[in-house]
Structures are given as C-alpha cells and as structure tokens.
Scaffold this motif. Sequence first.
Motif, PDB file in Angstrom:
ATOM      1  N   GLU A 107      -7.650 -20.772   0.526  1.00 26.46           N
ATOM      2  CA  GLU A 107      -6.512 -19.893   0.252  1.00 26.46           C
ATOM      3  C   GLU A 107      -6.965 -18.441   0.348  1.00 26.46           C
ATOM      4  N   LEU A 108      -6.297 -17.683   1.203  1.00 30.68           N
ATOM      5  CA  LEU A 108      -6.633 -16.278   1.420  1.00 30.68           C
ATOM      6  C   LEU A 108      -5.441 -15.407   1.051  1.00 30.68           C
ATOM      7  N   TYR A 109      -5.658 -14.104   1.025  1.00 27.01           N
ATOM      8  CA  TYR A 109      -4.571 -13.168   0.738  1.00 27.01           C
ATOM      9  C   TYR A 109      -4.373 -12.246   1.932  1.00 27.01           C
ATOM     10  N   LEU A 110      -3.104 -12.034   2.290  1.00 25.40           N
ATOM     11  CA  LEU A 110      -2.802 -11.075   3.349  1.00 25.40           C
ATOM     12  C   LEU A 110      -1.564 -10.278   2.966  1.00 25.40           C
ATOM     13  N   GLY A 111      -1.670  -8.962   3.049  1.00 23.76           N
ATOM     14  CA  GLY A 111      -0.525  -8.115   2.718  1.00 23.76           C
ATOM     15  C   GLY A 111      -0.369  -6.988   3.722  1.00 23.76           C
ATOM     16  N   MET A 112       0.842  -6.456   3.785  1.00 26.50           N
ATOM     17  CA  MET A 112       1.099  -5.254   4.577  1.00 26.50           C
ATOM     18  C   MET A 112       1.984  -4.363   3.747  1.00 26.50           C
ATOM     19  N   VAL A 113       1.558  -3.117   3.598  1.00 28.52           N
ATOM     20  CA  VAL A 113       2.341  -2.173   2.794  1.00 28.52           C
ATOM     21  C   VAL A 113       2.413  -0.832   3.515  1.00 28.52           C
ATOM     22  N   VAL A 114       3.296   0.025   3.034  1.00 21.67           N
ATOM     23  CA  VAL A 114       3.315   1.389   3.550  1.00 21.67           C
ATOM     24  C   VAL A 114       2.313   2.181   2.712  1.00 21.67           C
ATOM     25  N   ASP A 115       1.298   2.696   3.365  1.00 26.18           N
ATOM     26  CA  ASP A 115       0.301   3.509   2.670  1.00 26.18           C
ATOM     27  C   ASP A 115       0.758   4.962   2.783  1.00 26.18           C
ATOM     28  N   ARG A 116       1.336   5.464   1.694  1.00 23.35           N
ATOM     29  CA  ARG A 116       1.944   6.794   1.757  1.00 23.35           C
ATOM     30  C   ARG A 116       0.916   7.878   1.992  1.00 23.35           C
ATOM     31  N   LYS A 117      -0.259   7.701   1.425  1.00 20.55           N
ATOM     32  CA  LYS A 117      -1.304   8.715   1.556  1.00 20.55           C
ATOM     33  C   LYS A 117      -1.769   8.803   3.006  1.00 20.55           C
ATOM     34  N   ALA A 118      -1.994   7.637   3.610  1.00 16.88           N
ATOM     35  CA  ALA A 118      -2.478   7.612   4.988  1.00 16.88           C
ATOM     36  C   ALA A 118      -1.326   7.734   5.990  1.00 16.88           C
ATOM     37  N   GLU A 119      -0.100   7.713   5.489  1.00 12.15           N
ATOM     38  CA  GLU A 119       1.100   7.836   6.328  1.00 12.15           C
ATOM     39  C   GLU A 119       1.151   6.783   7.432  1.00 12.15           C
ATOM     40  N   CYS A 120       0.849   5.560   7.055  1.00  9.55           N
ATOM     41  CA  CYS A 120       0.938   4.474   8.033  1.00  9.55           C
ATOM     42  C   CYS A 120       1.037   3.145   7.287  1.00  9.55           C
ATOM     43  N   VAL A 121       1.205   2.076   8.057  1.00 10.75           N
ATOM     44  CA  VAL A 121       1.205   0.756   7.450  1.00 10.75           C
ATOM     45  C   VAL A 121      -0.259   0.344   7.281  1.00 10.75           C
ATOM     46  N   ALA A 122      -0.586  -0.252   6.164  1.00 11.87           N
ATOM     47  CA  ALA A 122      -1.949  -0.727   5.964  1.00 11.87           C
ATOM     48  C   ALA A 122      -1.938  -2.240   5.781  1.00 11.87           C
ATOM     49  N   VAL A 123      -2.924  -2.887   6.379  1.00 10.97           N
ATOM     50  CA  VAL A 123      -3.102  -4.326   6.196  1.00 10.97           C
ATOM     51  C   VAL A 123      -4.126  -4.517   5.084  1.00 10.97           C
ATOM     52  N   ILE A 124      -3.814  -5.399   4.158  1.00  6.41           N
ATOM     53  CA  ILE A 124      -4.720  -5.676   3.049  1.00  6.41           C
ATOM     54  C   ILE A 124      -5.092  -7.148   3.123  1.00  6.41           C
ATOM     55  N   ALA A 125      -6.362  -7.450   3.056  1.00 10.07           N
ATOM     56  CA  ALA A 125      -6.768  -8.848   3.128  1.00 10.07           C
ATOM     57  C   ALA A 125      -7.845  -9.127   2.098  1.00 10.07           C
ATOM     58  N   THR A 146      -9.159  -3.265   3.628  1.00  7.75           N
ATOM     59  CA  THR A 146      -7.923  -2.603   4.059  1.00  7.75           C
ATOM     60  C   THR A 146      -8.121  -1.991   5.438  1.00  7.75           C
ATOM     61  N   GLU A 147      -7.124  -2.156   6.287  1.00  5.84           N
ATOM     62  CA  GLU A 147      -7.138  -1.529   7.606  1.00  5.84           C
ATOM     63  C   GLU A 147      -5.860  -0.749   7.824  1.00  5.84           C
ATOM     64  N   PRO A 148      -5.966   0.566   8.043  1.00 13.07           N
ATOM     65  CA  PRO A 148      -4.756   1.338   8.362  1.00 13.07           C
ATOM     66  C   PRO A 148      -4.347   1.087   9.808  1.00 13.07           C
ATOM     67  N   PHE A 158      -9.656  -4.960  17.646  1.00 16.49           N
ATOM     68  CA  PHE A 158     -10.904  -4.838  16.878  1.00 16.49           C
ATOM     69  C   PHE A 158     -10.620  -4.883  15.379  1.00 16.49           C
ATOM     70  N   GLN A 159      -9.431  -4.385  15.004  1.00 23.87           N
ATOM     71  CA  GLN A 159      -9.078  -4.392  13.574  1.00 23.87           C
ATOM     72  C   GLN A 159      -8.795  -5.819  13.101  1.00 23.87           C
ATOM     73  N   SER A 160      -8.048  -6.564  13.934  1.00 27.81           N
ATOM     74  CA  SER A 160      -7.756  -7.965  13.591  1.00 27.81           C
ATOM     75  C   SER A 160      -9.044  -8.751  13.455  1.00 27.81           C
ATOM     76  N   ARG A 161      -9.981  -8.505  14.386  1.00 34.01           N
ATOM     77  CA  ARG A 161     -11.254  -9.259  14.334  1.00 34.01           C
ATOM     78  C   ARG A 161     -12.046  -8.882  13.091  1.00 34.01           C
ATOM     79  N   LYS A 162     -12.048  -7.583  12.785  1.00 34.39           N
ATOM     80  CA  LYS A 162     -12.778  -7.127  11.597  1.00 34.39           C
ATOM     81  C   LYS A 162     -12.216  -7.825  10.338  1.00 34.39           C
ATOM     82  N   LEU A 163     -10.906  -7.886  10.245  1.00 37.65           N
ATOM     83  CA  LEU A 163     -10.276  -8.537   9.090  1.00 37.65           C
ATOM     84  C   LEU A 163     -10.566 -10.040   9.100  1.00 37.65           C
ATOM     85  N   ALA A 164     -10.475 -10.649  10.284  1.00 36.07           N
ATOM     86  CA  ALA A 164     -10.726 -12.093  10.392  1.00 36.07           C
ATOM     87  C   ALA A 164     -12.140 -12.420   9.925  1.00 36.07           C
TER      88      ALA A 164
END
Length: 392
Positions: A107-125, A146-148, A158-164
């Motif tokens: 069981e893993l965790y995956l989230g996507m939120v609006v990162d207001r500070k970075a002004e983009c969507v961030a992936v959280i895993a 976290t990946e912005p 490369f970001q998907s692979r890093k998270l994977a």
Amino acid sequence: MNIHEFQAKQILARFGAPVPQGQPASNAAEAGQAFASLGAPRAVVKAQIHAGGRGKAGGVKLVSSASEASEFAGKLLGKPLVTHQTGPQGRVVRRVYIEQASEVARELYLGMVVDRKAECVAVIASTEGGMEIEEVAAKTPDKIVTEPVDPVIGLGGFQSRKLAFALGLRDKQVGQFGALLNSLYRAFIETDASLIEINPLVVTKDGSVVCLDAKLSFDDNALFRHPELRELRDSNEEDPAETEAAKFDLSYVHLDGNIGCMVNGAGLAMATMDIVKYYGAEPANFLDVGGGANSQKVAAAFRILLSDERVRAVLVNIFGGIMLCDVLAQGVVDAAREVKLEVPLVVRMEGTNVEKGKQILKDSGIKVIAASDMADAARRVVEAIGVSRPAS
Ligand code: GDP
Ligand code: MN
C-alpha cells in the motif's frame, strides 16, 4: 467541492487511470446484484460518505458472495458511520460501492495538490500508504517525496521515474506508474481539481499498480466551467447552513465557537475572528457577505448565523466602502425582526452613509450595542456572553 469515492473513480477511469471495476448501490438488493454482475469471486463493499477513515470504522468489508454483499450493505445503509474524520455524530451512509477485490501486496500513498508557494501542482508520494499523510508528515517526514510539476512543460518522464523509484516500484510497474501519473495530472488540470488523493495506491500480488481509494476535490471557483461536475454535488454531505449560504452567494464557514460574526471582506472577517479570540471567545463562523451586498443578502446572512443554536451573541463588523452602511443596517433590522433576535447584538460600522445607518438602527427599537471600533466591538461581544479575560 468534494465528491464520493465511486464518482472520483469513474472520472479517473475516464482519464485512463487504473481503478477496479465497481458499481454503486443504494439498497441491499442492489448491492447483491452488483456483486453478481461483477462476476468476481470476491468484492469489497465500501460505505460512500465524504470522509476518510472508513476502513478502521468498519465501513469497508471484503465479501465473497452476493448475499454477504447485500447483508453488509444492509448493515451500513441508512445509518451513520462514525470515523475519525466525521465528528461524533458521523455521516449517514446513503450509498455503498461494490468493487472487485484486489489482492494487495503493498500500500502506497499518492497525492496531487496545488502548491501555492511554488505556484504549481505538486505530486506527493510515500511508501506509507493507508496511513494519513498528515501523520506521516509529522512522524516520518523523510518518507514523503514531492515533485513540483512545471505548468508549461507538464509532468516530466524523469519525475515519474524518480517518484516510482522512491516508491520502490520496479520493472513494468515504473511504466505503469508513469502512465497513471499522467492520467491523474490530466484529470487534475482538465477538471480544475484542487486535490487528488489516492490512499492507498496499491501494488497487487500480480504486480500491477491500482488506485484502491480515490478522493477528488474541485476548485469551487472553476465549477462554472464544469456543469457536469456540479451535478455531482451531494447536499446530504454538506452543512445545511453552508448550502443555504451558497444560494445567496455568501462565503460562510461553520466553526465551533459561539460568537456569530457578520463581516464584509475576507480580510476583515479573518481579523474579526482573530480579535474575538484575542478577547477570549471563539467565533461561531467565518462569514463574508461580500462588497456589494443588498439588504436581502444581509438578512439571509443574519438568518443563517442565528440558525446555529450555539450562537450566544452576534458581532456585525462592517466597513462600508462599496457596501452602504444604511443598506446594511436595514438588512440587520429586517432580519432581527423576522427571527425575533434574542441574543445580544454588537454592531461596529464605519464608512459610507454611516450616520444614516446608525440612525436606522436607533429608530428600529432593536437592542443594539453600538461599538466605537473593532477592539471595542470584540470586547463588548465577549462581555455580552459573560466571558471576561482582559487582553494582555
Ligand atoms: P478509507 O479507510 O476511508 O481511507 O477507505 P479505503 O478505500 O482506503 O479502504 C481502507 C482499507 O481497506 C485500505 O487501506 C485497504 O487496506 C483495505 N481495502 C480496500 N479495498 C481492498 C481490496 O480490494 N483488497 C484488499 N485486500 N484490501 C482492501
Ligand atoms: Mn483511503
């Protein structure tokens, strides 16, 4: 706006995300039929409420026959389910979701939120799936990656692979996970989501990556672009006072205190809540009636405030810039008469037509405690409910 798990899964599936097959049901018989039509040896019956923690609260069960599915559905339906997210009164289960069971290896965790500070969507895993991410963040923050996502370029391979790799995925799972992330990201952008949470994202025993749970929230300010998503609103899951407020286009958030606050402007509303707390009491709500409110809107706001039984005094704090103080005063007077106001009312107003407004209040015969400024208003309203703690 939040939606149910089964609705979130339907939307994510449309974007190509891997979710188990399932069917909603609103009575026990339907649940049995849903089990049969899935045609799988085992299914999971899940309570559909807008709250997490259902698993631990007994709202999720693995079943292996139609009769077992309908029996468990019958137990859940029509009754409140209390989870650590619902409050002690729980939420009434009006629907269940019957889903093909997955054989879970991890069981893993995956989230996507609006990162207001970075002004983009961030992936959280995180590898810590099934647990609340807030808890993981507090106890083992190093287990969260976290990946912005660059809004122009999009999610990089490369970001998907890093998270994977951070999730310990291997071989074909890395590609599957990349495709899943792309689906979720596209869903996030195209539906104007504010949050996607897959907890848990699972690796099944046969090595596939699947969304076992799904939470999807939309940005209310973008809902006008998505009439079909708006249809998914479930008013049973919302605070009736907040639903009523939305009808009048009022920003209202119910809180736990007993000072009802009616304010114009979000900044002033926040400052008002702060100053009430500073003088030792708790606000019952956040309420911004907006800049150009008319007296009907003010009256509606007032009614909504007072529908909360815990409110023991009302503080009206208005700065009349665009809003006219006399219009406000008339709204307050109308509403106070209509609801037969029985709790102390403190009014502080300043700005356009303030003298006219004060005169309306005075002539109304309603008992109003007039305050000279914000601090005075807060002090008086706190005094009115018998809490006295001198501010230091
Ligand atoms: P929540 O408790 O409200 O977040 O509901 P979830 O959908 O996350 O389900 C709670 C837990 O039930 C999950 O963390 C899993 O451990 C378990 N669960 C849910 N569906 C399945 C399934 O298909 N197979 C197995 N083995 N476990 C499941
Ligand atoms: Mn979950």
